[in-house]
Write a protein that holds these residues in place. Structure first.
Motif, PDB file in Angstrom:
ATOM      1  N   VAL A   1      -8.562  -6.066   0.210  1.00  0.00           N
ATOM      2  CA  VAL A   1      -8.757  -5.126  -0.895  1.00  0.00           C
ATOM      3  C   VAL A   1      -7.601  -4.125  -0.972  1.00  0.00           C
ATOM      4  O   VAL A   1      -7.247  -3.665  -2.060  1.00  0.00           O
ATOM      5  CB  VAL A   1     -10.121  -4.405  -0.799  1.00  0.00           C
ATOM      6  N   CYS A   2      -6.993  -3.803   0.181  1.00  0.00           N
ATOM      7  CA  CYS A   2      -5.793  -2.956   0.160  1.00  0.00           C
ATOM      8  C   CYS A   2      -4.684  -3.635  -0.634  1.00  0.00           C
ATOM      9  O   CYS A   2      -4.057  -3.029  -1.509  1.00  0.00           O
ATOM     10  CB  CYS A   2      -5.304  -2.676   1.581  1.00  0.00           C
ATOM     11  N   GLN A   3      -4.432  -4.889  -0.321  1.00  0.00           N
ATOM     12  CA  GLN A   3      -3.366  -5.639  -0.981  1.00  0.00           C
ATOM     13  C   GLN A   3      -3.630  -5.780  -2.474  1.00  0.00           C
ATOM     14  O   GLN A   3      -2.719  -5.670  -3.300  1.00  0.00           O
ATOM     15  CB  GLN A   3      -3.225  -7.027  -0.340  1.00  0.00           C
ATOM     16  N   ASN A   4      -4.876  -6.015  -2.832  1.00  0.00           N
ATOM     17  CA  ASN A   4      -5.194  -6.162  -4.247  1.00  0.00           C
ATOM     18  C   ASN A   4      -4.954  -4.862  -4.999  1.00  0.00           C
ATOM     19  O   ASN A   4      -4.414  -4.866  -6.111  1.00  0.00           O
ATOM     20  CB  ASN A   4      -6.650  -6.599  -4.419  1.00  0.00           C
ATOM     21  N   GLN A   5      -5.329  -3.757  -4.414  1.00  0.00           N
ATOM     22  CA  GLN A   5      -5.115  -2.472  -5.065  1.00  0.00           C
ATOM     23  C   GLN A   5      -3.625  -2.182  -5.212  1.00  0.00           C
ATOM     24  O   GLN A   5      -3.179  -1.667  -6.236  1.00  0.00           O
ATOM     25  CB  GLN A   5      -5.809  -1.369  -4.264  1.00  0.00           C
ATOM     26  N   LEU A   6      -2.846  -2.531  -4.201  1.00  0.00           N
ATOM     27  CA  LEU A   6      -1.412  -2.277  -4.235  1.00  0.00           C
ATOM     28  C   LEU A   6      -0.696  -3.157  -5.258  1.00  0.00           C
ATOM     29  O   LEU A   6       0.147  -2.688  -6.019  1.00  0.00           O
ATOM     30  CB  LEU A   6      -0.813  -2.528  -2.850  1.00  0.00           C
ATOM     31  N   GLN A   7      -1.023  -4.435  -5.265  1.00  0.00           N
ATOM     32  CA  GLN A   7      -0.266  -5.397  -6.060  1.00  0.00           C
ATOM     33  C   GLN A   7      -0.691  -5.454  -7.518  1.00  0.00           C
ATOM     34  O   GLN A   7       0.125  -5.707  -8.399  1.00  0.00           O
ATOM     35  CB  GLN A   7      -0.397  -6.788  -5.427  1.00  0.00           C
TER      36      GLN A   7
ATOM     37  N   ASN B   1       4.105   6.464   0.024  1.00  0.00           N
ATOM     38  CA  ASN B   1       3.401   5.460   0.803  1.00  0.00           C
ATOM     39  C   ASN B   1       1.907   5.568   0.497  1.00  0.00           C
ATOM     40  O   ASN B   1       1.441   6.566  -0.052  1.00  0.00           O
ATOM     41  CB  ASN B   1       3.635   5.684   2.296  1.00  0.00           C
ATOM     42  N   LYS B   2       1.174   4.536   0.861  1.00  0.00           N
ATOM     43  CA  LYS B   2      -0.274   4.518   0.598  1.00  0.00           C
ATOM     44  C   LYS B   2      -1.031   4.413   1.926  1.00  0.00           C
ATOM     45  O   LYS B   2      -0.792   3.496   2.718  1.00  0.00           O
ATOM     46  CB  LYS B   2      -0.662   3.327  -0.270  1.00  0.00           C
ATOM     47  N   LEU B   3      -1.927   5.364   2.142  1.00  0.00           N
ATOM     48  CA  LEU B   3      -2.798   5.345   3.314  1.00  0.00           C
ATOM     49  C   LEU B   3      -4.219   5.032   2.843  1.00  0.00           C
ATOM     50  O   LEU B   3      -4.786   5.765   2.033  1.00  0.00           O
ATOM     51  CB  LEU B   3      -2.766   6.693   4.027  1.00  0.00           C
ATOM     52  N   PHE B   4      -4.790   3.936   3.343  1.00  0.00           N
ATOM     53  CA  PHE B   4      -6.150   3.537   2.999  1.00  0.00           C
ATOM     54  C   PHE B   4      -7.081   3.832   4.170  1.00  0.00           C
ATOM     55  O   PHE B   4      -6.746   3.541   5.325  1.00  0.00           O
ATOM     56  CB  PHE B   4      -6.208   2.046   2.665  1.00  0.00           C
ATOM     57  N   LEU B   5      -8.253   4.372   3.857  1.00  0.00           N
ATOM     58  CA  LEU B   5      -9.246   4.727   4.874  1.00  0.00           C
ATOM     59  C   LEU B   5     -10.617   4.203   4.485  1.00  0.00           C
ATOM     60  O   LEU B   5     -10.974   4.189   3.307  1.00  0.00           O
ATOM     61  CB  LEU B   5      -9.368   6.253   5.000  1.00  0.00           C
ATOM     62  N   ARG B   6     -11.397   3.795   5.503  1.00  0.00           N
ATOM     63  CA  ARG B   6     -12.800   3.465   5.276  1.00  0.00           C
ATOM     64  C   ARG B   6     -13.583   3.760   6.550  1.00  0.00           C
ATOM     65  O   ARG B   6     -13.192   3.330   7.635  1.00  0.00           O
ATOM     66  CB  ARG B   6     -12.979   1.990   4.910  1.00  0.00           C
ATOM     67  N   PRO B   7     -14.688   4.500   6.445  1.00  0.00           N
ATOM     68  CA  PRO B   7     -15.497   4.772   7.639  1.00  0.00           C
ATOM     69  C   PRO B   7     -16.134   3.498   8.177  1.00  0.00           C
ATOM     70  O   PRO B   7     -16.579   2.644   7.412  1.00  0.00           O
ATOM     71  CB  PRO B   7     -16.545   5.765   7.139  1.00  0.00           C
ATOM     72  N   LYS B   8     -16.174   3.383   9.503  1.00  0.00           N
ATOM     73  CA  LYS B   8     -16.777   2.202  10.116  1.00  0.00           C
ATOM     74  C   LYS B   8     -18.284   2.181   9.909  1.00  0.00           C
ATOM     75  O   LYS B   8     -18.873   1.140   9.642  1.00  0.00           O
ATOM     76  CB  LYS B   8     -16.458   2.167  11.620  1.00  0.00           C
ATOM     77  N   GLN B   9     -18.926   3.334  10.053  1.00  0.00           N
ATOM     78  CA  GLN B   9     -20.368   3.455   9.842  1.00  0.00           C
ATOM     79  C   GLN B   9     -20.606   4.686   8.992  1.00  0.00           C
ATOM     80  O   GLN B   9     -20.706   5.800   9.511  1.00  0.00           O
ATOM     81  CB  GLN B   9     -21.104   3.568  11.183  1.00  0.00           C
ATOM     82  N   ALA B  10     -20.691   4.511   7.693  1.00  0.00           N
ATOM     83  CA  ALA B  10     -20.736   5.654   6.782  1.00  0.00           C
ATOM     84  C   ALA B  10     -21.920   6.570   7.041  1.00  0.00           C
ATOM     85  O   ALA B  10     -21.823   7.788   6.862  1.00  0.00           O
ATOM     86  CB  ALA B  10     -20.764   5.166   5.332  1.00  0.00           C
TER      87      ALA B  10
ATOM     88  N   LEU C   1      -1.638   1.623   6.557  1.00  0.00           N
ATOM     89  CA  LEU C   1      -0.565   2.338   5.865  1.00  0.00           C
ATOM     90  C   LEU C   1       0.430   1.326   5.318  1.00  0.00           C
ATOM     91  O   LEU C   1       0.862   0.422   6.031  1.00  0.00           O
ATOM     92  CB  LEU C   1       0.146   3.296   6.817  1.00  0.00           C
ATOM     93  N   TYR C   2       0.788   1.476   4.036  1.00  0.00           N
ATOM     94  CA  TYR C   2       1.719   0.567   3.377  1.00  0.00           C
ATOM     95  C   TYR C   2       2.894   1.366   2.822  1.00  0.00           C
ATOM     96  O   TYR C   2       2.725   2.479   2.318  1.00  0.00           O
ATOM     97  CB  TYR C   2       1.026  -0.191   2.244  1.00  0.00           C
ATOM     98  N   ASP C   3       4.082   0.754   2.882  1.00  0.00           N
ATOM     99  CA  ASP C   3       5.268   1.428   2.375  1.00  0.00           C
ATOM    100  C   ASP C   3       5.449   1.146   0.881  1.00  0.00           C
ATOM    101  O   ASP C   3       4.601   0.529   0.231  1.00  0.00           O
ATOM    102  CB  ASP C   3       6.514   1.038   3.178  1.00  0.00           C
ATOM    103  N   LEU C   4       6.588   1.581   0.349  1.00  0.00           N
ATOM    104  CA  LEU C   4       6.824   1.468  -1.085  1.00  0.00           C
ATOM    105  C   LEU C   4       6.909   0.021  -1.563  1.00  0.00           C
ATOM    106  O   LEU C   4       6.651  -0.263  -2.730  1.00  0.00           O
ATOM    107  CB  LEU C   4       8.115   2.205  -1.462  1.00  0.00           C
ATOM    108  N   SER C   5       7.281  -0.879  -0.661  1.00  0.00           N
ATOM    109  CA  SER C   5       7.382  -2.297  -1.026  1.00  0.00           C
ATOM    110  C   SER C   5       6.100  -3.065  -0.712  1.00  0.00           C
ATOM    111  O   SER C   5       6.098  -4.301  -0.699  1.00  0.00           O
ATOM    112  CB  SER C   5       8.565  -2.942  -0.301  1.00  0.00           C
ATOM    113  N   HIS C   6       5.019  -2.330  -0.427  1.00  0.00           N
ATOM    114  CA  HIS C   6       3.699  -2.884  -0.153  1.00  0.00           C
ATOM    115  C   HIS C   6       3.628  -3.641   1.159  1.00  0.00           C
ATOM    116  O   HIS C   6       2.764  -4.505   1.346  1.00  0.00           O
ATOM    117  CB  HIS C   6       3.230  -3.790  -1.297  1.00  0.00           C
ATOM    118  N   GLN C   7       4.533  -3.328   2.078  1.00  0.00           N
ATOM    119  CA  GLN C   7       4.497  -3.914   3.408  1.00  0.00           C
ATOM    120  C   GLN C   7       3.678  -3.029   4.330  1.00  0.00           C
ATOM    121  O   GLN C   7       3.819  -1.806   4.320  1.00  0.00           O
ATOM    122  CB  GLN C   7       5.911  -4.087   3.963  1.00  0.00           C
TER     123      GLN C   7
END
Length: 264
Positions: A246-252, A3-12, A24-30
Motif C-alpha cells: 500500500v505504501c508503493q501504491n500511494q507513492l506511484q 521524503n515520505k514516512l509511512f506509519l501504522r500502529p501494530k495494535q490500534a 521511509l521512501y526517498d524522492l525516487s520512491h526507493q
C-alpha cells in the motif's frame, strides 16, 4: 518534494506504549528504511541519526479499527451534508454518535456517500501522539490501510498474508480481517452483493496479491475462491509485505482514498 514516512500502529486498540510498522521512501520512491515494530521515539532517533530531513508523514489507520458504511443524503452542499451526517449514521453505530469521529467520502453513482466511523478518543489519541512526538515531520493525511490497495478494473482486490488479509471492493469499500476469516466473509459477499449486482453469467474479476512467505497457506484459499461461480482470479506473488504494497501504491499512483483528517 520531501521524503515520505509511512506509519501504522501494530495494535490500534492497545494505546499503552504503542508500536508501529513504518517505512521511509526517498524522492525516487526507493525504500530507505523499514521497521516492523518500533516506538515513535526509536523511529525519530533512527531518522535523526541518519540525517534524514525534509520528510512528510502519512498515517495508515488499521481498517479493523473502523466501521465503514454508506448513507443516502439529499443535495451536494458539503456544509449541509456534514451537519446531517451524525443523524444519518446514528442508527448504524454501536456507540454514542457523539463519541465517534465521522469522515465523509465521495458520492457513488447510486447517490450514496461512503462514510468511515472511528472511536473519537482513539482517533484523537493517535492524531495527537504523532503530532506531539514527531513534530519535525508534518502530517499529510490519515487513511484506512486497506483503502490504499491498488485497484483498476477488478471487481475485488485481495492481499493475503499469513495473519491479515486486506480487501477492497469496486465500490471502494475496504476492510481488514484475519486471514482465517476470509472465506466466511467471501461467502457473505457472494451470497449477497454479487448476486444482487451481477448479471447472470457475468464474470467477477478478483486480483489476489499474496505475500511470498504466505503462498503455501494461500494455495487452498485460492482453490476455494475459484469454486465460486463466474469468478476469474488473477494471482500475483509479491516480495513485499502488505504494508509495503500500500505504501508503493500511494507513492506511484497517488490515491483517491478518503483522508480521515476532517473537522475538528
Amino acid at each position: 518534494m520531501p521524503n515520505k514516512l509511512f506509519l501504522r500502529p501494530k495494535q490500534a486498540l492497545q494505546t499503552s506504549e504503542p508500536l508501529f510498522e513504518w517505512a521511509l521512501y526517498d524522492l525516487s520512491h526507493q525504500q530507505m528504511k523499514y521497521g516492523a515494530q518500533d516506538s515513535l521515539e526509536s523511529i525519530d532517533q533512527t531518522l535523526m541519526q541518519n540525517g534524514i530531513e525534509s520528510t512528510e508523514l502519512i498515517f495508515f489507520w488499521p481498517s479493523n479499527a473502523s466501521f465503514s458504511t454508506k448513507i443516502s443524503l439529499p443535495g451536494n452542499q458539503t456544509r449541509f451534508i456534514q451537519q446531517a451526517l451524525p443523524f444519518a449514521v446514528e442508527e448504524q453505530l454501536a456507540q454514542d454518535v457523539d463519541k465517534v469521529h465521522i469522515a465523509l467520502g465521495s458520492k457513488n453513482n447510486k447517490g450514496e456517500f461512503f462514510v468511515v466511523n472511528i472511536d473519537r478518543d482513539l482517533f484523537s489519541f493517535y492524531f495527537d501522539l504523532i503530532n506531539d512526538e514527531l513534530p519535525s515531520y508534518p502530517l499529510k493525511g490519515m487513511f484506512l490501510d486497506s483503502d490504499l490497495l491498488p485497484i483498476t478494473d477488478e471487481s475485488l482486490v485481495i492481499c493475503v498474508s499469513d495473519e491479515i488479509t486486506h480487501l477492497k471492493n469496486k465500490d471502494l469499500r475496504s476492510i481488514r480481517i484475519h486471514t482465517q476469516n476470509l472465506l466466511p466473509y467471501l461467502d457473505s459477499l457472494f451470497l449477497g452483493q454479487i448476486d444482487e449486482e451481477s448479471n447472470e453469467g457475468e464474470q467477477f474479476a478478483i486480483k489476489v496479491y499474496i505475500e511470498e512467505h504466505a503462498q503455501d497457506n494461500a494455495t487452498m484459499l485460492i482453490a476455494q475462491i475459484e469454486q465460486y461461480p463466474n469468478v476469474v482470479i488473477e494471482k500475483e506473488i509479491i516480495q513485499l509485505t502488505e504494508f509495503e504494497l500500500v505504501c508503493q501504491n500511494q507513492l506511484q499512483h497517488g490515491s483517491k482514498a478518503l483522508n480521515l483528517c476532517q473537522g475538528d
